[in-house]
Write a protein that holds these residues in place. Sequence first.
Motif, short mmCIF file in Angstrom:
data_model
loop_
_atom_site.label_atom_id
_atom_site.label_comp_id
_atom_site.label_asym_id
_atom_site.label_seq_id
_atom_site.Cartn_x
_atom_site.Cartn_y
_atom_site.Cartn_z
N GLY A 8 -5.73 -2.11 -23.56
CA GLY A 8 -6.03 -3.13 -24.57
C GLY A 8 -5.95 -2.57 -25.98
N ASN A 9 -6.63 -1.46 -26.24
CA ASN A 9 -6.59 -0.88 -27.58
C ASN A 9 -5.23 -0.28 -27.90
OD1 ASN A 9 -9.12 -1.56 -28.62
ND2 ASN A 9 -10.09 0.05 -27.42
N LEU A 10 -4.54 0.27 -26.91
CA LEU A 10 -3.19 0.78 -27.14
C LEU A 10 -2.26 -0.35 -27.56
CD1 LEU A 10 -2.84 3.29 -24.16
CD2 LEU A 10 -3.01 3.86 -26.60
N MET A 11 -2.41 -1.52 -26.92
CA MET A 11 -1.58 -2.68 -27.27
C MET A 11 -1.92 -3.17 -28.67
SD MET A 11 0.82 -4.65 -26.36
CE MET A 11 1.07 -5.30 -24.75
N HIS A 12 -3.18 -3.20 -29.02
CA HIS A 12 -3.57 -3.63 -30.36
C HIS A 12 -3.01 -2.69 -31.42
CE1 HIS A 12 -6.89 -6.77 -29.80
NE2 HIS A 12 -6.19 -6.69 -28.69
N ASP A 13 -3.07 -1.39 -31.16
CA ASP A 13 -2.50 -0.43 -32.10
C ASP A 13 -1.00 -0.64 -32.26
OD1 ASP A 13 -5.01 0.68 -32.48
OD2 ASP A 13 -4.66 2.37 -31.10
N ALA A 14 -0.31 -0.91 -31.16
CA ALA A 14 1.13 -1.16 -31.22
C ALA A 14 1.45 -2.45 -31.99
CB ALA A 14 1.72 -1.24 -29.80
N MET A 15 0.62 -3.49 -31.79
CA MET A 15 0.84 -4.75 -32.51
C MET A 15 0.59 -4.56 -34.00
SD MET A 15 -0.53 -7.55 -29.66
CE MET A 15 -2.04 -7.79 -30.49
N ARG A 16 -0.43 -3.78 -34.35
CA ARG A 16 -0.69 -3.51 -35.77
C ARG A 16 0.45 -2.69 -36.38
NH1 ARG A 16 -6.22 -3.61 -34.03
NH2 ARG A 16 -7.25 -5.26 -35.18
N ASP A 17 1.01 -1.77 -35.60
CA ASP A 17 2.14 -0.99 -36.10
C ASP A 17 3.36 -1.89 -36.32
OD1 ASP A 17 3.20 1.59 -36.88
OD2 ASP A 17 4.46 1.46 -35.08
#
Length: 170
Positions: A8-17
């Motif tokens: 979940g947090n890995l996906m959020h970091d990727a979306m923010r990137d």
Amino acid sequence: MSDTIDYGNLMHDAMRDLIRKVLDNVSKTGLPGEHHFFINFDTNHDAVEIADWMNDRFPDDMTIVLQHWFENLNVGDEGFSVTLNFGDAPETLFVPFDAINTFVDPSVEFGLRFEMQDEHHPDLHVASDDGELAEEDSPVEDPERVTPDAEKAEVTPKKAEIVSLDSFRK
């Protein structure tokens, strides 16, 4: 070391990137074609920098529009700053990427919504069960959240594709 991978947090970091890369490109080359962005963010986030009158008017969240008139878009690793026109008064604001609740480009029916809340990203909000933007969350429809150019823009609201992390959770 954890026994699980925090998808979940890995996906959020990727979306923010992804948002960072899009805004960085726009800062260098301008908005291509009909692209424009509605960016809703948490005004209570510690690193958000907005004028006091904006914080008074938008005590929880605020939606900005990057479309016809904006300047000085500067993108860094942690967030972006931009100057927008509020009633013929330019205001510069800083928005950290982890304060963003939604990022929508209605010209291509694309949208991201940050949905989970945990100890790593306490500024994230839980979405509705269907993962869709609720009518009251629509940046085009809510006149209290309309900002600089939204009043002048002749935008035909389109349903944005919302990326939901719920399908990746157990």
